[in-house]
Each structure stands twice: as structure tokens, then as C-alpha cells.
Design an enzyme around this catalytic site. Sequence first.
Site, PDB file in Angstrom:
ATOM      1  N   GLU A   1       0.832  -1.210   0.000  1.00 34.26           N
ATOM      2  CA  GLU A   1       0.000   0.000   0.000  1.00 34.26           C
ATOM      3  C   GLU A   1       0.863   1.255   0.000  1.00 34.26           C
ATOM      4  OE1 GLU A   1      -3.315  -0.124   2.790  1.00 34.26           O
ATOM      5  OE2 GLU A   1      -4.164  -1.845   1.742  1.00 34.26           O
TER       6      GLU A   1
ATOM      7  N   GLU B   1      -5.014  -8.757  -0.258  1.00 30.85           N
ATOM      8  CA  GLU B   1      -5.826  -8.390   0.914  1.00 30.85           C
ATOM      9  C   GLU B   1      -7.266  -8.301   0.442  1.00 30.85           C
ATOM     10  OE1 GLU B   1      -4.570  -5.221   3.526  1.00 30.85           O
ATOM     11  OE2 GLU B   1      -2.450  -5.696   3.169  1.00 30.85           O
TER      12      GLU B   1
HETATM   13  O1  AHR Z   1      -5.356  -5.788   6.894  1.00 34.32           O
HETATM   14  C1  AHR Z   1      -5.318  -4.600   7.615  1.00 34.32           C
HETATM   15  C2  AHR Z   1      -4.656  -3.473   6.859  1.00 34.32           C
HETATM   16  O2  AHR Z   1      -5.418  -3.135   5.744  1.00 34.32           O
HETATM   17  C3  AHR Z   1      -3.306  -3.766   6.275  1.00 34.32           C
HETATM   18  O3  AHR Z   1      -2.287  -3.612   7.187  1.00 34.32           O
HETATM   19  C4  AHR Z   1      -3.177  -2.757   5.190  1.00 34.32           C
HETATM   20  O4  AHR Z   1      -2.350  -3.175   4.145  1.00 34.32           O
HETATM   21  C5  AHR Z   1      -4.610  -2.516   4.769  1.00 34.32           C
HETATM   22  O5  AHR Z   1      -4.923  -1.174   4.706  1.00 34.32           O
END
Ligand code: AHR
Length: 497
Positions: A174, A297
Amino acid sequence: MAKRMVLNTDIRKGTINRNIYGHFAEHLGRCIYEGIWVGEDSPIANTKGIRNDVVEALKEIKIPVLRWPGGCFADEYHWKDGIGPREGRKRMINTHWGGTVENNHFGTHEFMELCAMLECEPYINGNVGSGTVQEMSEWVEYLTFNGVSPMAELRQESGREEPWSVTYFGVGNENWGCGGNMRPEYYADLYRRYQTYVRNYGDNKIHRIACGANADDYNWTEVLMREATRFMDSITLHYYTLPTGEWQTKGAATGFETKEWFSTLEKALHMDELVTRHSVIMDKYDPEKRVGLIVDEWGTWYDVEPGTNPGFLYQQNSIRDALVAGLTLNIFHKHSDRVRMANIAQTINVLQAVILTEGEKMILTPTYHVFNMYKVHQDAELLDLALESGTYSFEGREIPEVSASASVTAEGVIHVSLCNLNHAAAAKLPLELRGLAGQAAEVTGTTLAGTAIDAHNTFSEPEAVAPQPFTAFQLEDGVLSLELPPMSVTVLEIKTK
Ligand code: AHR
């Protein structure tokens, strides 16, 4: 609208990469500490500090790949703080997640030990946001170099003679947000620079993963693909399902209204559009589809459980989560020509977890059961399945009532996964089996259904939502008449005789 399915058992559409069933474990809340790592002196049964019950449960669902150490934590993590004698390891603040003290007791060696126990592939996410090129380069050398070098010696001094085998390596996380708030042009250049020093040592070939977009930020994918396609093996995508779509008030994990049941599934289905549109951009720069899309994710994100630390992202998991998991995995199957890996967030005690723990107790969530039922699709061949899904409407909005996917194993066993998104009505539909060349079929099934829209397992009632044999079908003249219970996930197994 009428519902029906036609399964062409003899039309194969490519392999469903088992890594689509991957997981993600971050140093966040009680995921690593307590969920996985309890330490060698813990009264909780463990092997080398890692919980036995959790390892056993994760092995059962054949977890193929595990991403670590973050998430946002990855771009703050300095791997050298997590090696050597544990009592001497640096303590740091976990600034993203609750400001807790991170004692670095779970580091590289412990993570690689966990992957060995789970018999899964490690996916390590390096630090671009606050780390140096040298630090990233040295981590790869430490992990994978077999010979005389400063990092190989350091590894040996830390108790590991042989290098490990590491394939998946992420260059930042990210980086458009918590990983440095970068513009895509700037990150693309940094990516090209950092990945240069992520070396292949000996036979160890690294699969280099570039940080990709947040949800529908198509410009990020466009710029990264334009500037860096030839330097990457995969690019990522992150997308979370929030019932309300609002980060301030996301909605509760349990005790919600039908409206939120519907909006959650509606938002989860958006994954199909996201993957489709990012893939179109990727096709422009990579028509041969060499580069993979990794959704590293995904999952539901609710308001935390009342009374828990807001920074720990602890939430319950209900039959609604099971539906989100089932339909999302079906979407990934459909796009398996581009989606080569996905990692649900997160494995234990955080967001859409498959396991929840409370001290020595452990429960399996409805999402766990979906991963267990769906594991038969891992590395199977996707089959052509035409679906007229019917519609499920609520307050003037419509979504498909049924989500489905089918595959065949190397041994010729067919599996069909079916989700009935309707909270109130059973879905009755025929499944026509074509291409069996007159062979008789033997059908069995398993279903996971809820008795309420927020049915879930608790430490006092751990089996409230559990898979049951599925018998609501009839096979006649090659057509299976199915009756899928309301709010259910079902997997059929079809064997030919
Ligand atoms: O999964 C929780 C968070 O969500 C992670 O650390 C991040 O990459 C995303 O914003």
C-alpha cells in the site's frame, strides 16, 4: 427470473491456482501474538512457540501460501530487529495497530518455521516505505544465499545453516497509503530500483511482486504497468467489503439488519468488476498474461467487537462472511487466467479470520468451513459453467441470487460450489450435466447454512454454524434438481462410474 445451470464437464478453462486460497498474517492485534505465537514457555500446547491447535486447523484447509509480516506493518518492519536471541531483540512501537509494544519475538526464523509446519509457501513483504534498498537486498541474501557472505554468516550465527527457499517477495505494501503516501509515478521508479537488488541466488528464483492498486484506483495499475511491467512477476490489488461503504461506521459483524446483509453481499460482488477492469489494463501491457494479479488483501471489515481495542481489528464472523468467502472465491476462479494468488485478511483474530482464539480456546469460523469445503478446487481445472442466476432483490436493488463455480480434479472428480445469497428463500434450480458421454454420475454434497443472518460460532457454542451433508437434490436424466437452503454455501462432488 428463472434459474438454471449448464455444466459442460468436457470444457476446461485453465487451472485454478491453489494460491488463490492463500492467507495473510500481520503483526496486528492478536493475529501473530496469541493467535500463532505463544512462546515456548506457554501453558498453551505449542511446538517451538507456535500453537499446535492452530497449525493443525490450518493444515486441514491446506493453506498454500502465507503472506507476512504486513500490511502496513511491513513498511515499518526492520527484519534485523527480529533475529538472534529473543530476549535481546529490539522492542518497537506498532504505530499502525494500537501503539502496542512489538517485542520482535516472532521474526524471520519463526515465520519460516511456521511455514514449514504448515507445509505452505512463504510470501514475504519487504519494506519500501521506511526501509532502504540495502535492507531489502540483505533480507533476501539472508534468506536464500548459500555460500560465503555477510548475510549468510549472520543467518548461520542465528542458528540456521542452510538457506531457505523463498519464491514470493513483495516490494512494499500500500505505498499509495500507509506505505509512504506515494504517487504511482514515484513508486514505479522506486519499485524498479528496489527490485533490482532483490537477487536470485543459486536455484532460488524470486517472484517479484509490485504494490498494486487500492480498489478502483485504475490509474495506479495503468502507471505501474506502463512503467514497470518487465520488472515484475505480479502486481497486487486490495479490496475490503464494508457493509455501509463508510470507514467511520462500517457496520457490525453481528446483530445487523437485512439491509446490511444485502449491501455486504452487493459490495463483495464488486470484486468481479474490479478484477475485470484491472485485468483489461494489464492486458494492454501484458497480452500474454505473464504478470499475475494477486489480490493479497480481501475480506470483510466491520466495526470492532464492542469493548475491544479499536487498533486490533477483532471482529466476529458469521454465515454472512461465509457467503462473502464463497462468492469471492468463485469470482477468483472465473478470473484464474489472471488471478494467480489471493490472501484473505487475516488468518486469526483479525478482520475476516478463519480462526478465533481466546487464551487456550480456539474456534473455527464459518469462513474457515468455506475454505475447507472449497479446498477441492485447489489446482483443479476450471470447468465451463453457464449460470442463469436469478435475482435477489431488496428495497429496489438487485443482485444475482446464486453464485457458482465448477472444477475437475486430476482424478476426474467434479466439484461445484454454490452460494445462495438469498437470506429468506431456498434457491431451486436445475443443474444440467453435459459431456459425460453417457456415464452415470454419483453425487454427494456438503452445505453450510445459517439459521439467522448473523449465525456464528462462539467459544460456548463452537458448532452453531458447521457443515452438514447436503441431500436436497435429485438426479434424473443427467439433470440435478437442487434446492439450496437460504443463506448457504454448498459444494457438490460428482463422480462418474
Ligand atoms: O489488513 C489490515 C490493513 O489493511 C493492512 O495492514 C493494510 O495493508 C490494509 O490497509
